[in-house]
Design an enzyme around this catalytic site. Structure first.
Site, short mmCIF file in Angstrom:
data_model
loop_
_atom_site.label_atom_id
_atom_site.label_comp_id
_atom_site.label_asym_id
_atom_site.label_seq_id
_atom_site.Cartn_x
_atom_site.Cartn_y
_atom_site.Cartn_z
N ASP A 4 45.09 42.42 42.64
CA ASP A 4 43.68 42.01 42.67
C ASP A 4 43.41 41.06 43.83
OD1 ASP A 4 41.07 42.16 41.57
OD2 ASP A 4 41.33 40.27 40.52
N SER A 28 35.54 41.77 40.35
CA SER A 28 36.17 43.05 40.05
C SER A 28 35.44 43.70 38.88
CB SER A 28 37.65 42.85 39.70
OG SER A 28 38.32 42.18 40.74
N GLN A 82 40.12 50.21 43.04
CA GLN A 82 39.25 49.24 42.38
C GLN A 82 37.83 49.37 42.91
OE1 GLN A 82 38.73 44.65 43.13
NE2 GLN A 82 40.36 44.85 41.60
#
Length: 307
Positions: A221, A245, A295
């Site tokens: 991330d 996110s 993502q």
């Protein structure tokens, strides 16, 4: 959280070390969840967290919770997750594991992370008993070795005052930019939508395969959405960027150690409607493709501070 892990986290908070083994021990402590009941676990956040829980932390902790309900011989091969609400770092997170299926070769788990009675994160993970099969992989891009590059902290030194907490918070992951750091190419609109960094856990991890996978999940991330921002010449802290996110998917292809160097090669195929999509590939230093990530993130850019 074990007593040793609890002490490591306390030492980190007291001494304000910014990198190295003490910081990595603090991450290991965060991933050492407390089992409350058979399928219920509890995790905490660092005392110096920003206003919301880091997405990689909750993803890593959720995967720990799932993995602790699965036989060790079954290895996680994929996860799919949604970030539902911002997490509050001042209170614990409860992870509730649903044992969806235990098949002959595959095991499926669903995990819901809860704070104040509401879901903040949902993860599905699949585990597989290793077996032989066809094998091929893309080659790693030709890039400089990590030892030839400055650390992220060294690269940020001249921008520390502007970046604030981004530059000074403890970092359990050593990051070294291969491509130009996004804060150095601000204002340009002709940048390639690509971001490449070397990463590794900043110290030595125990020989626990699930832990190494969860540390990579934590690291996945980081810097991924930079591939979106760099294309438009903006960056966190410098410009009016609001981001988070939204969903996250990871596929683990081959065994690896997260405390050895791996290349994170990320690019963004599209951004629209205040959302940016980024894909990434992880390569071990010897060129082995070890994982793939996708993502989508919320990215609201209102203006540049220089405008």
């Amino acid at each position: 959280m074990t007593e040793a892990a609890r002490q490591a986290a306390a030492d980190l908070a007291t001494n304000r070390v910014l990198r190295g083994q003490p910081v990595l021990d603090g991450l290991v402590a965060l991933l050492d969840l407390e089992r409350i009941e058979e399928n219920v676990f509890r995790g905490v956040s660092p005392s110096d967290s920003p206003v919301r829980v880091f997405g990689g932390q909750v993803a890593g902790q959720a995967l720990v919770a799932a993995g602790r309900t699965v036989p060790a011989e079954r290895k996680v091969h994929s996860l799919h997750a949604y970030f539902i609400r911002p997490g509050d770092p001042s209170i614990p997170i409860v992870y509730e594991v649903d044992r969806i299926r235990d098949g002959r070769s595959f095991t499926t788990r669903r995990v819901i992370a809860v704070q104040r009675g509401k879901a903040i994160f949902a993860l599905s993970a699949s585990f597989h008993t290793p077996e032989p099969g066809v094998d091929h992989a893309e080659r790693m891009p030709d890039v400089p070795p990590p030892d030839a590059l400055p650390s992220r902290m060294e690269s940020m030194k001249a921008y520390a005052e502007k970046l604030g907490p981004i530059a000074t918070m403890p970092r359990p992951i050593d990051i070294r930019y291969v491509t130009d750091p996004p804060w150095e190419v601000r204002g340009r609109r002709d940048n390639e939508a690509r971001n490449q960094v070397w990463m590794r856990a900043d110290g030595t991890l125990p020989d626990d395969e699930l832990l190494h996978v969860c540390v990579l999940t934590y690291a996945s991330d980081m810097t991924l959405l930079d591939s979106v921002l760099v294309r438009h010449g903006v960056y966190w802290g410098f410009d009016q960027v609001i981001g988070a996110s939204l969903d996250h998917a990871l596929w683990f292809h081959r065994p690896f150690r997260a405390d050895e160097w791996f290349l994170y090669d990320a690019e963004s195929p599209s951004a629209s409607g205040a959302r940016g999509l980024a894909t990434g590939r992880f390569f071990a230093e010897d060129g082995t493709l070890i994982a793939t990530v996708v993502q989508e993130g919320l990215l609201r850019i209102t203006r540049n501070e220089d405008d």
